[in-house]
Design an enzyme around this catalytic site. Sequence first.
Site, PDB file in Angstrom:
ATOM      1  N   GLU A   1      -3.958   7.872   7.503  1.00 45.35           N
ATOM      2  CA  GLU A   1      -5.057   7.131   6.883  1.00 45.35           C
ATOM      3  C   GLU A   1      -5.471   5.955   7.765  1.00 45.35           C
ATOM      4  O   GLU A   1      -6.664   5.706   7.974  1.00 45.35           O
ATOM      5  CB  GLU A   1      -4.611   6.618   5.507  1.00 45.35           C
ATOM      6  CG  GLU A   1      -5.680   5.886   4.724  1.00 45.35           C
ATOM      7  CD  GLU A   1      -5.166   5.384   3.380  1.00 45.35           C
ATOM      8  OE1 GLU A   1      -5.776   4.442   2.835  1.00 45.35           O
ATOM      9  OE2 GLU A   1      -4.163   5.932   2.880  1.00 45.35           O
TER      10      GLU A   1
ATOM     11  N   GLU B   1       2.115   1.865  -3.414  1.00 44.62           N
ATOM     12  CA  GLU B   1       1.082   2.444  -4.270  1.00 44.62           C
ATOM     13  C   GLU B   1       1.094   3.973  -4.167  1.00 44.62           C
ATOM     14  O   GLU B   1       0.996   4.684  -5.175  1.00 44.62           O
ATOM     15  CB  GLU B   1      -0.289   1.903  -3.872  1.00 44.62           C
ATOM     16  CG  GLU B   1      -1.445   2.504  -4.656  1.00 44.62           C
ATOM     17  CD  GLU B   1      -2.708   2.654  -3.825  1.00 44.62           C
ATOM     18  OE1 GLU B   1      -3.315   3.741  -3.854  1.00 44.62           O
ATOM     19  OE2 GLU B   1      -3.092   1.685  -3.144  1.00 44.62           O
ATOM     20  N   HIS B   2       1.233   4.488  -2.948  1.00 36.08           N
ATOM     21  CA  HIS B   2       1.314   5.941  -2.753  1.00 36.08           C
ATOM     22  C   HIS B   2       2.546   6.511  -3.451  1.00 36.08           C
ATOM     23  O   HIS B   2       2.480   7.560  -4.106  1.00 36.08           O
ATOM     24  CB  HIS B   2       1.392   6.258  -1.256  1.00 36.08           C
ATOM     25  CG  HIS B   2       0.065   6.255  -0.568  1.00 36.08           C
ATOM     26  ND1 HIS B   2      -0.458   7.369   0.044  1.00 36.08           N
ATOM     27  CD2 HIS B   2      -0.846   5.269  -0.383  1.00 36.08           C
ATOM     28  CE1 HIS B   2      -1.638   7.078   0.563  1.00 36.08           C
ATOM     29  NE2 HIS B   2      -1.894   5.797   0.324  1.00 36.08           N
TER      30      HIS B   2
ATOM     31  N   HIS C   1       0.824  -1.210   0.000  1.00 37.30           N
ATOM     32  CA  HIS C   1       0.000   0.000   0.000  1.00 37.30           C
ATOM     33  C   HIS C   1       0.858   1.260   0.000  1.00 37.30           C
ATOM     34  O   HIS C   1       0.553   2.228  -0.710  1.00 37.30           O
ATOM     35  CB  HIS C   1      -0.926  -0.015   1.211  1.00 37.30           C
ATOM     36  CG  HIS C   1      -1.793   1.188   1.320  1.00 37.30           C
ATOM     37  ND1 HIS C   1      -1.655   2.120   2.327  1.00 37.30           N
ATOM     38  CD2 HIS C   1      -2.799   1.649   0.534  1.00 37.30           C
ATOM     39  CE1 HIS C   1      -2.551   3.079   2.165  1.00 37.30           C
ATOM     40  NE2 HIS C   1      -3.255   2.820   1.086  1.00 37.30           N
TER      41      HIS C   1
END
Length: 414
Positions: free
Chosen positions: A116, A39-40, A36
């Site tokens: 997040e 991905e950022h 994840h």
Amino acid sequence: MQVVVVSNHRVPVVSHMVWYKVGSADELPGKSGVAHLLEHLMFKGTKKFPSGKFSKKVASVGGSENAFTSLDYTGYYQNIAVEHLEDMMHMEADRMKNLVFNPKEVETERLVVLEERSQRIENSPHSILNEHLKTALFMNHPYRRPIIGWKHEIKALTVNDLRAFYEKWYTPSNAVLVVAGDITLEKLKPMADRTYGEIPASKAIQKERPSEPPQKASRLVILKDERVRQGSYSRTFIAPSRVTSVSDGPGKEHSYALEILSAVIGEGPTSQIYRSLVVDQKIAVSAGTFYSSDPQGPSRFTFYATPSSGVSMKAIEQALEKEIAFLLSDGVTKKDITRVKKSLLAQAIYARDSFSAGAMSIGMAIASGKKISDVESWPHRISDVTVDQVNSAARAVFENRPSVTAILEELDKK
């Protein structure tokens, strides 16, 4: 690199998607969250297209973009006018192999991900309970880890961890290109040759995931939190997916029947469980089931309910247990299955009518271990499911099988 074209010429627009066959379940132990976080970082640029230039280009031509990380795959997409397609392909191909790992930007995005996680998980009792449910449900399979990662492991991820994951998994042989909209294979192929075709070939990667052992005992997970205003109850069983059977349990051949079963007994206000607990007995404000055949590994089948004011969890538990017992003894009817089949097939037709929804279905299927033929044959396989197969699937998954019960309640402040 696999390439799929879904032609739809109604408007001069395309959806350009790159799916990588890697997700959070492919992370090394102790490195949760790396998929994840990467991905950022994919939006932080390369030497050729520095940080922010990709997104500015998409916005400048009136397009939209996004990305997502799941258990089994990671995807990136842009919706743009067809004349800008090759520009998108050039930029996407560039960041497939030339991503710059700037330590300052890694730290910035790490903080974004931690925030997040704080907002989505730690500030939500429902999400906290769901994390604990998964760790109880899967004893060994990596689906027990959260996609976003554990907080302490996100903090510990290094630039080398991110680079190693990127270099291993972000390769043409591990990617699927899906382009849907006003395009044909004849037009797309030379574009693909000029962009992704310039990347050196790589060997196919074999996923090596630990399997889930046979389960022998049921578990109970209870979370009491002062922030809870409305409690919840659920009971979850390990279930087969389209790709994976359950160890010492039901096989993947039940997956189509389970889709129909979930729709009949627990999806929507006309389902059996909703009618019984919400409409007739009025002991719950919501109730139903959840099942997905999509995972590459084992799936889960969940019964859930949110009690009405003043109704105890014990009453909800007894009501759901009664529904499960009734299902196992009497089964579902041909009339209910016929109704649900019509609804499911109608949804499939609507999905085909959308250039992005159909492409999403195909990308998701291929990236999680299935074939295009599995997507194309789905309506026929659903149509062929019989009443006996649905009731057989219910017995295989629920009868004398261990489960995880999860209860969310308000913390007693006395």
